[in-house]
Design a protein around this motif. Structure first.
Motif, PDB file in Angstrom:
ATOM      1  N   GLY A  97       0.815  -1.235  -0.061  1.00 44.88           N
ATOM      2  CA  GLY A  97       0.079  -0.037   0.072  1.00 44.88           C
ATOM      3  C   GLY A  97       0.842   1.300  -0.040  1.00 44.88           C
ATOM      4  N   GLN A  98       2.209   1.096   0.140  1.00 45.51           N
ATOM      5  CA  GLN A  98       3.136   2.163   0.149  1.00 45.51           C
ATOM      6  C   GLN A  98       3.626   2.576  -1.052  1.00 45.51           C
ATOM      7  OE1 GLN A  98       2.579   3.725   3.366  1.00 45.51           O
ATOM      8  NE2 GLN A  98       4.554   3.787   3.777  1.00 45.51           N
ATOM      9  N   SER A  99       4.053   3.873  -1.574  1.00 47.83           N
ATOM     10  CA  SER A  99       4.698   4.061  -2.560  1.00 47.83           C
ATOM     11  C   SER A  99       5.911   4.190  -2.473  1.00 47.83           C
ATOM     12  CB  SER A  99       4.286   5.493  -3.207  1.00 47.83           C
ATOM     13  OG  SER A  99       3.003   5.559  -3.553  1.00 47.83           O
ATOM     14  N   VAL A 100       6.921   3.555  -3.375  1.00 47.31           N
ATOM     15  CA  VAL A 100       8.314   3.607  -2.974  1.00 47.31           C
ATOM     16  C   VAL A 100       9.038   3.938  -4.518  1.00 47.31           C
ATOM     17  CG1 VAL A 100       8.410   1.544  -1.343  1.00 47.31           C
ATOM     18  CG2 VAL A 100       8.281   0.978  -4.077  1.00 47.31           C
ATOM     19  N   ILE A 101      10.119   4.677  -4.041  1.00 49.85           N
ATOM     20  CA  ILE A 101      11.105   4.937  -5.207  1.00 49.85           C
ATOM     21  C   ILE A 101      12.096   3.622  -5.557  1.00 49.85           C
ATOM     22  CG2 ILE A 101      12.883   6.300  -6.385  1.00 49.85           C
ATOM     23  CD1 ILE A 101      10.221   7.711  -6.077  1.00 49.85           C
ATOM     24  N   VAL A 102      11.914   3.018  -6.887  1.00 54.59           N
ATOM     25  CA  VAL A 102      12.675   1.849  -7.137  1.00 54.59           C
ATOM     26  C   VAL A 102      13.964   2.059  -8.055  1.00 54.59           C
ATOM     27  CG1 VAL A 102      12.726  -0.397  -8.335  1.00 54.59           C
ATOM     28  CG2 VAL A 102      10.837   0.433  -6.602  1.00 54.59           C
ATOM     29  N   GLU A 103      14.938   1.636  -7.869  1.00 59.14           N
ATOM     30  CA  GLU A 103      16.222   1.806  -8.784  1.00 59.14           C
ATOM     31  C   GLU A 103      15.764   1.202 -10.228  1.00 59.14           C
ATOM     32  OE1 GLU A 103      20.670   0.228  -9.364  1.00 59.14           O
ATOM     33  OE2 GLU A 103      19.555  -0.095  -7.680  1.00 59.14           O
ATOM     34  N   GLY A 104      15.919   2.113 -11.086  1.00 61.71           N
ATOM     35  CA  GLY A 104      15.696   1.531 -12.653  1.00 61.71           C
ATOM     36  C   GLY A 104      14.405   1.919 -13.054  1.00 61.71           C
ATOM     37  N   ASN A 105      13.357   2.335 -12.281  1.00 61.83           N
ATOM     38  CA  ASN A 105      11.902   2.506 -12.655  1.00 61.83           C
ATOM     39  C   ASN A 105      11.687   4.008 -13.135  1.00 61.83           C
ATOM     40  OD1 ASN A 105       9.039   2.130 -12.988  1.00 61.83           O
ATOM     41  ND2 ASN A 105       8.795   2.904 -10.966  1.00 61.83           N
ATOM     42  N   SER A 117       5.869  10.453  -7.584  1.00 65.32           N
ATOM     43  CA  SER A 117       6.837  11.082  -7.279  1.00 65.32           C
ATOM     44  C   SER A 117       8.334  10.689  -8.130  1.00 65.32           C
ATOM     45  CB  SER A 117       7.137  10.564  -5.645  1.00 65.32           C
ATOM     46  OG  SER A 117       6.045  11.195  -4.788  1.00 65.32           O
ATOM     47  N   GLY A 118       9.234  11.455  -8.010  1.00 67.84           N
ATOM     48  CA  GLY A 118      10.390  11.249  -8.653  1.00 67.84           C
ATOM     49  C   GLY A 118      11.489  11.422  -7.723  1.00 67.84           C
ATOM     50  N   TYR A 119      12.806  10.884  -8.101  1.00 66.41           N
ATOM     51  CA  TYR A 119      14.192  11.140  -7.097  1.00 66.41           C
ATOM     52  C   TYR A 119      15.133  11.057  -8.237  1.00 66.41           C
ATOM     53  CZ  TYR A 119      17.567  10.426  -3.669  1.00 66.41           C
ATOM     54  OH  TYR A 119      18.695  10.376  -2.996  1.00 66.41           O
ATOM     55  N   THR A 120      16.042  11.791  -7.787  1.00 67.56           N
ATOM     56  CA  THR A 120      17.378  12.052  -8.441  1.00 67.56           C
ATOM     57  C   THR A 120      18.412  12.602  -7.661  1.00 67.56           C
ATOM     58  OG1 THR A 120      18.553  12.665 -10.567  1.00 67.56           O
ATOM     59  CG2 THR A 120      17.144  14.301  -9.252  1.00 67.56           C
ATOM     60  N   GLN A 226      14.517   8.472 -11.242  1.00 66.34           N
ATOM     61  CA  GLN A 226      13.882   7.414 -10.736  1.00 66.34           C
ATOM     62  C   GLN A 226      12.185   7.693 -10.447  1.00 66.34           C
ATOM     63  OE1 GLN A 226      15.455   4.743 -11.611  1.00 66.34           O
ATOM     64  NE2 GLN A 226      17.345   6.055 -11.849  1.00 66.34           N
ATOM     65  N   MET A 227      11.361   6.857 -10.765  1.00 62.81           N
ATOM     66  CA  MET A 227       9.863   7.378 -10.362  1.00 62.81           C
ATOM     67  C   MET A 227       9.232   6.117  -9.370  1.00 62.81           C
ATOM     68  SD  MET A 227       9.258   9.646 -12.436  1.00 62.81           S
ATOM     69  CE  MET A 227       7.481   9.711 -12.366  1.00 62.81           C
ATOM     70  N   SER A 228       8.322   6.564  -8.899  1.00 61.71           N
ATOM     71  CA  SER A 228       7.788   6.043  -7.744  1.00 61.71           C
ATOM     72  C   SER A 228       6.439   4.833  -8.365  1.00 61.71           C
ATOM     73  CB  SER A 228       7.018   6.921  -6.679  1.00 61.71           C
ATOM     74  OG  SER A 228       5.721   7.551  -7.513  1.00 61.71           O
ATOM     75  N   SER A 229       6.243   3.946  -7.443  1.00 62.47           N
ATOM     76  CA  SER A 229       5.371   2.893  -7.600  1.00 62.47           C
ATOM     77  C   SER A 229       4.765   2.422  -6.472  1.00 62.47           C
ATOM     78  CB  SER A 229       5.943   1.478  -8.334  1.00 62.47           C
ATOM     79  OG  SER A 229       6.371   1.995  -9.597  1.00 62.47           O
ATOM     80  N   ARG A 230       3.429   1.740  -6.536  1.00 68.90           N
ATOM     81  CA  ARG A 230       2.997   1.567  -5.354  1.00 68.90           C
ATOM     82  C   ARG A 230       2.922  -0.173  -4.852  1.00 68.90           C
ATOM     83  NH1 ARG A 230      -3.520   1.440  -5.269  1.00 68.90           N
ATOM     84  NH2 ARG A 230      -2.968  -0.551  -6.435  1.00 68.90           N
ATOM     85  N   GLN A 258      14.851   2.698  -3.194  1.00 70.82           N
ATOM     86  CA  GLN A 258      15.952   4.106  -2.862  1.00 70.82           C
ATOM     87  C   GLN A 258      15.108   4.730  -1.752  1.00 70.82           C
ATOM     88  OE1 GLN A 258      16.949   5.893  -6.733  1.00 70.82           O
ATOM     89  NE2 GLN A 258      18.640   4.846  -6.723  1.00 70.82           N
ATOM     90  N   GLN A 259      13.686   4.860  -1.836  1.00 73.14           N
ATOM     91  CA  GLN A 259      13.179   5.648  -0.914  1.00 73.14           C
ATOM     92  C   GLN A 259      11.790   5.295  -0.671  1.00 73.14           C
ATOM     93  OE1 GLN A 259      12.336   9.850  -2.352  1.00 73.14           O
ATOM     94  NE2 GLN A 259      14.056  10.622  -0.849  1.00 73.14           N
ATOM     95  N   ILE A 260      11.332   5.334   0.657  1.00 72.53           N
ATOM     96  CA  ILE A 260       9.972   4.944   0.946  1.00 72.53           C
ATOM     97  C   ILE A 260       9.220   6.176   1.251  1.00 72.53           C
ATOM     98  CG2 ILE A 260       8.447   3.602   2.435  1.00 72.53           C
ATOM     99  CD1 ILE A 260      10.668   2.079   3.009  1.00 72.53           C
ATOM    100  N   LEU A 261       8.157   6.714   0.454  1.00 71.81           N
ATOM    101  CA  LEU A 261       7.391   7.725   0.720  1.00 71.81           C
ATOM    102  C   LEU A 261       6.221   7.805   1.555  1.00 71.81           C
ATOM    103  CD1 LEU A 261       7.327   8.189  -3.270  1.00 71.81           C
ATOM    104  CD2 LEU A 261       8.961   9.248  -1.725  1.00 71.81           C
TER     105      LEU A 261
END
Length: 263
Positions: A97-105, A117-120, A226-230, A258-261
């Motif tokens: 149920g959480q959104s996470v930033i995943v490497e390569g996404n 969300s996005g992260y760099t 990198q973009m977020s996914s649920r 990489q991140q838990i949003l």
């Protein structure tokens, strides 16, 4: 003086092997109890005139002690591995149920009423930084000028309308957006906010891509984001590895996060 009824060590072994083969054991390895029984039988049946050498006997005891220690070590390692697997499963299940930033996404899924969300990591100070938002087909939807930013981590959050950079809401000229759609009531009249301005409708749920460009030392560069996914569910394999099943059919391991949003 003759010594009668004294069996040799090979005889003892032969007797033990015969007894073992008659049993229904599924392993050819000696267990702890069988090892001790064999040692005692060897002592009881040794030739009094040629007793077992002390050094050989001590070597056997040392071998038994080593095997026993390894057996306990294996048990401890298995317990630690089991505890680690349980901890990983618990940690992974808490992400559902959480959104996470995943490497390569590189594509993020925007849900209705949600945030993508996005992260760099900016490698250096960047000037004339621009954020482009594209749909899944690569069509440019919006572009935002972000000015100058220093090197380091940078996060972007977008709800289809409003933009947040590193936790700060950006001042957006909604009249300058490419999308000009506003809420209306049942009679087709514009719905106005407290200031009497029409309320814009955000972009619909779907997959979006964030792209960053800017000047580094006078050279234009593209910044990977990198973009977020649920996380929809978690899968545990027979070996104890954990796989996160992401919205949109993607998957990732815990090490790729990489991140838990915080939604």
């Amino acid at each position: 003086m003759a010594v009668d009824s004294v069996s040799s060590t090979s005889d003892v072994l032969s007797q033990y092997q015969t007894s073992s083969s008659a049993s229904e054991t599924k392993s050819n390895e000696l267990g702890r109890d069988a090892f001790l029984e064999l040692m005692v039988a060897q002592l009881n049946n040794q030739n009094p005139l040629e007793p077992t050498d002390n050094q050989a006997f001590v070597a056997q005891l040392a071998q038994f002690s080593t095997v026993e220690g390894l057996d306990k070590l294996n048990t401890s390692v298995e317990d630690i591995s089991s505890a680690f697997t349980s901890t990983s499963a618990l940690q992974a299940s808490s992400l559902v149920g959480q959104s996470v930033i995943v490497e390569g996404n590189e594509t993020g899924l925007l849900l209705t009423g949600g945030v993508v969300s996005g992260y760099t990591e900016l490698p250096d100070s960047v000037t004339d930084l621009k954020l482009q938002i594209e749909d899944e087909n690569g069509q440019l939807l919006e572009q935002f000028s972000l000015g100058t930013r220093t090197d380091g981590p940078m996060s972007v959050r977008w709800d289809g309308l409003n933009l947040m950079i590193d936790g700060e809401i950006q001042d957006i000229d909604y009249d300058a957006l490419n999308r000009q759609e506003y809420y209306t009531d049942d009679e087709g009249e514009l719905v106005l906010d407290d200031n009497g301005d029409p309320i814009p409708v955000p972009y619909p749920a779907g997959e979006y891509v964030f792209k960053l460009t800017g000047n580094v030392a006078g050279q234009s560069e593209d910044m990977g984001m990198q973009m977020s996914s649920r996380v929809d569910s978690v899968t545990m394999s027979s070996t104890g590895s954990v796989t996160l099943n992401l919205a949109g059919g993607q998957s990732a391991s815990l090490s790729q996060i990489q991140q838990i949003l915080d939604e």
